[in-house]
Write a protein that holds these residues in place. Structure first.
Motif, PDB file in Angstrom:
ATOM      1  N   THR A 150       0.851  -1.190   0.000  1.00 61.47           N
ATOM      2  CA  THR A 150       0.000   0.000   0.000  1.00 61.47           C
ATOM      3  C   THR A 150       0.882   1.234   0.000  1.00 61.47           C
ATOM      4  N   VAL A 151       0.896   1.927  -1.133  1.00 67.97           N
ATOM      5  CA  VAL A 151       1.646   3.181  -1.244  1.00 67.97           C
ATOM      6  C   VAL A 151       0.790   4.181  -2.010  1.00 67.97           C
ATOM      7  N   ASP A 152       0.753   5.407  -1.512  1.00 67.57           N
ATOM      8  CA  ASP A 152      -0.012   6.449  -2.194  1.00 67.57           C
ATOM      9  C   ASP A 152       0.751   7.024  -3.375  1.00 67.57           C
ATOM     10  N   ASP A 153       2.051   7.118  -3.246  1.00 70.07           N
ATOM     11  CA  ASP A 153       2.888   7.741  -4.269  1.00 70.07           C
ATOM     12  C   ASP A 153       4.099   6.847  -4.516  1.00 70.07           C
ATOM     13  N   PRO A 154       4.093   6.054  -5.592  1.00 70.60           N
ATOM     14  CA  PRO A 154       5.205   5.135  -5.847  1.00 70.60           C
ATOM     15  C   PRO A 154       6.564   5.825  -5.965  1.00 70.60           C
ATOM     16  N   ARG A 155       6.599   7.020  -6.525  1.00 69.25           N
ATOM     17  CA  ARG A 155       7.882   7.724  -6.656  1.00 69.25           C
ATOM     18  C   ARG A 155       8.429   8.104  -5.275  1.00 69.25           C
ATOM     19  N   ARG A 156       7.552   8.586  -4.409  1.00 73.87           N
ATOM     20  CA  ARG A 156       8.007   8.908  -3.058  1.00 73.87           C
ATOM     21  C   ARG A 156       8.418   7.638  -2.315  1.00 73.87           C
ATOM     22  N   ALA A 157       7.661   6.569  -2.522  1.00 74.58           N
ATOM     23  CA  ALA A 157       8.001   5.293  -1.882  1.00 74.58           C
ATOM     24  C   ALA A 157       9.367   4.796  -2.334  1.00 74.58           C
ATOM     25  N   ALA A 158       9.680   4.987  -3.608  1.00 75.59           N
ATOM     26  CA  ALA A 158      10.986   4.581  -4.122  1.00 75.59           C
ATOM     27  C   ALA A 158      12.099   5.363  -3.434  1.00 75.59           C
ATOM     28  N   GLY A 159      11.891   6.663  -3.264  1.00 76.56           N
ATOM     29  CA  GLY A 159      12.881   7.480  -2.566  1.00 76.56           C
ATOM     30  C   GLY A 159      13.046   7.064  -1.117  1.00 76.56           C
ATOM     31  N   ASP A 160      11.939   6.758  -0.470  1.00 73.73           N
ATOM     32  CA  ASP A 160      11.995   6.310   0.928  1.00 73.73           C
ATOM     33  C   ASP A 160      12.771   4.996   1.040  1.00 73.73           C
ATOM     34  N   PHE A 161      12.474   4.072   0.123  1.00 74.84           N
ATOM     35  CA  PHE A 161      13.140   2.771   0.152  1.00 74.84           C
ATOM     36  C   PHE A 161      14.644   2.946  -0.063  1.00 74.84           C
ATOM     37  N   ALA A 162      15.014   3.769  -1.055  1.00 73.04           N
ATOM     38  CA  ALA A 162      16.422   3.981  -1.353  1.00 73.04           C
ATOM     39  C   ALA A 162      17.146   4.582  -0.151  1.00 73.04           C
ATOM     40  N   PHE A 163      16.514   5.541   0.514  1.00 77.83           N
ATOM     41  CA  PHE A 163      17.174   6.159   1.670  1.00 77.83           C
ATOM     42  C   PHE A 163      17.320   5.167   2.809  1.00 77.83           C
ATOM     43  N   LEU A 164      16.311   4.363   3.043  1.00 74.56           N
ATOM     44  CA  LEU A 164      16.395   3.363   4.109  1.00 74.56           C
ATOM     45  C   LEU A 164      17.531   2.377   3.842  1.00 74.56           C
ATOM     46  N   VAL A 165      17.681   1.981   2.586  1.00 73.31           N
ATOM     47  CA  VAL A 165      18.710   1.004   2.232  1.00 73.31           C
ATOM     48  C   VAL A 165      20.101   1.641   2.227  1.00 73.31           C
ATOM     49  N   LEU A 166      20.225   2.826   1.626  1.00 72.44           N
ATOM     50  CA  LEU A 166      21.539   3.407   1.361  1.00 72.44           C
ATOM     51  C   LEU A 166      21.970   4.505   2.315  1.00 72.44           C
ATOM     52  N   GLY A 167      21.003   5.245   2.868  1.00 70.98           N
ATOM     53  CA  GLY A 167      21.270   6.515   3.521  1.00 70.98           C
ATOM     54  C   GLY A 167      22.485   6.578   4.422  1.00 70.98           C
ATOM     55  N   ARG A 168      22.476   5.853   5.500  1.00 74.38           N
ATOM     56  CA  ARG A 168      23.561   5.959   6.476  1.00 74.38           C
ATOM     57  C   ARG A 168      24.877   5.447   5.910  1.00 74.38           C
ATOM     58  N   SER A 169      24.839   4.304   5.209  1.00 75.59           N
ATOM     59  CA  SER A 169      26.074   3.724   4.670  1.00 75.59           C
ATOM     60  C   SER A 169      26.685   4.612   3.600  1.00 75.59           C
ATOM     61  N   LEU A 170      25.852   5.146   2.714  1.00 78.78           N
ATOM     62  CA  LEU A 170      26.352   5.996   1.646  1.00 78.78           C
ATOM     63  C   LEU A 170      26.923   7.295   2.197  1.00 78.78           C
ATOM     64  N   ASP A 171      26.244   7.873   3.162  1.00 80.86           N
ATOM     65  CA  ASP A 171      26.734   9.110   3.773  1.00 80.86           C
ATOM     66  C   ASP A 171      28.108   8.892   4.406  1.00 80.86           C
ATOM     67  N   HIS A 172      28.260   7.788   5.106  1.00 78.52           N
ATOM     68  CA  HIS A 172      29.543   7.467   5.733  1.00 78.52           C
ATOM     69  C   HIS A 172      30.606   7.225   4.672  1.00 78.52           C
ATOM     70  N   GLY A 173      30.257   6.446   3.662  1.00 85.09           N
ATOM     71  CA  GLY A 173      31.216   6.084   2.635  1.00 85.09           C
ATOM     72  C   GLY A 173      31.716   7.263   1.827  1.00 85.09           C
TER      73      GLY A 173
END
Length: 205
Positions: A150-173
């Motif tokens: 259940t997602v209202d906005d697939p594009r926003r959901a994609a951004g949320d998913f990407a940040f959850l997966v990459l955010g902290r590790s990418l920022d550190h790297g």
């Protein structure tokens, strides 16, 4: 010039650009590292700027294969019980690909030269991170259409998913050189947590 020699020049230039930056790398150094004449580099690529553009956009093109694989993975999901396992596997591949030391080095290089080559930076973004996000959005739209998430906005959901997966590790790297590549166990833990949070939020939408 043979295709093999062309690849040798690209490989030598890539290594030099990533190690010492665009400005500090000369055509003479590239020619020497590739064991060719400076004229050979010029005759094939024109100048250092053109070679830089070709390298950046050539590396970015590999994201097309990842986006296609991502699309195919999500297209195979037709049952609710398959959503989490597929997303976990996808998140692992996504994180491992982005946290590759050479990918991180290329990102730093592109960002560092964005003011000098804004069109190259924009093209890299469009053909790499933005392309993957678009593929994710299409996949989430399909899953939502099937009632599997259940997602209202697939594009926003994609951004949320990407940040959850990459955010902290990418920022550190991006800020630690050389970056420490996460272990398989770390990648698995990060990916699983990201999917759990994402699906938990999607279920409450």
């Amino acid at each position: 010039m043979t295709a093999g020699k062309r690849e040798v020049i690209i490989g030598a230039a890539t290594e030099l650009f990533l190690r010492q930056g665009y400005q500090a790398t000369s055509t003479e150094q590239i020619a020497a590292a590739a064991a060719v004449s400076k004229q050979t580099v010029y005759s094939r690529f024109g100048d250092k700027e053109s070679l830089f553009r070709e390298i950046v956009l050539g590396v970015a093109a590999t994201a097309e294969a990842f986006a296609a694989d991502l699309t195919a993975s999500l297209a195979d999901v037709s049952e609710a019980q398959d959503v989490a396992p597929v997303l976990r596997a996808l998140a692992r591949r996504y994180l491992a690909a982005v946290m590759d030391p050479q990918v991180l080095a290329l990102r730093r290089l592109v960002i560092g030269e964005a003011a000098r080559f804004p069109e190259v930076a924009a093209a890299y973004h469009e053909r790499s991170p933005a392309m993957v996000l678009a593929a994710l959005a299409d996949g989430f739209a399909r899953l939502a259409g099937l009632g599997l998430i259940t997602v209202d906005d697939p594009r926003r959901a994609a951004g949320d998913f990407a940040f959850l997966v990459l955010g902290r590790s990418l920022d550190h790297g991006m800020f630690h050189v050389p970056a420490t590549t996460p272990s398989d166990a770390e990648i698995g833990a990060i990916a699983d947590h990201a999917v759990d949070v994402f699906l938990g939020c999607a279920a409450r939408t």
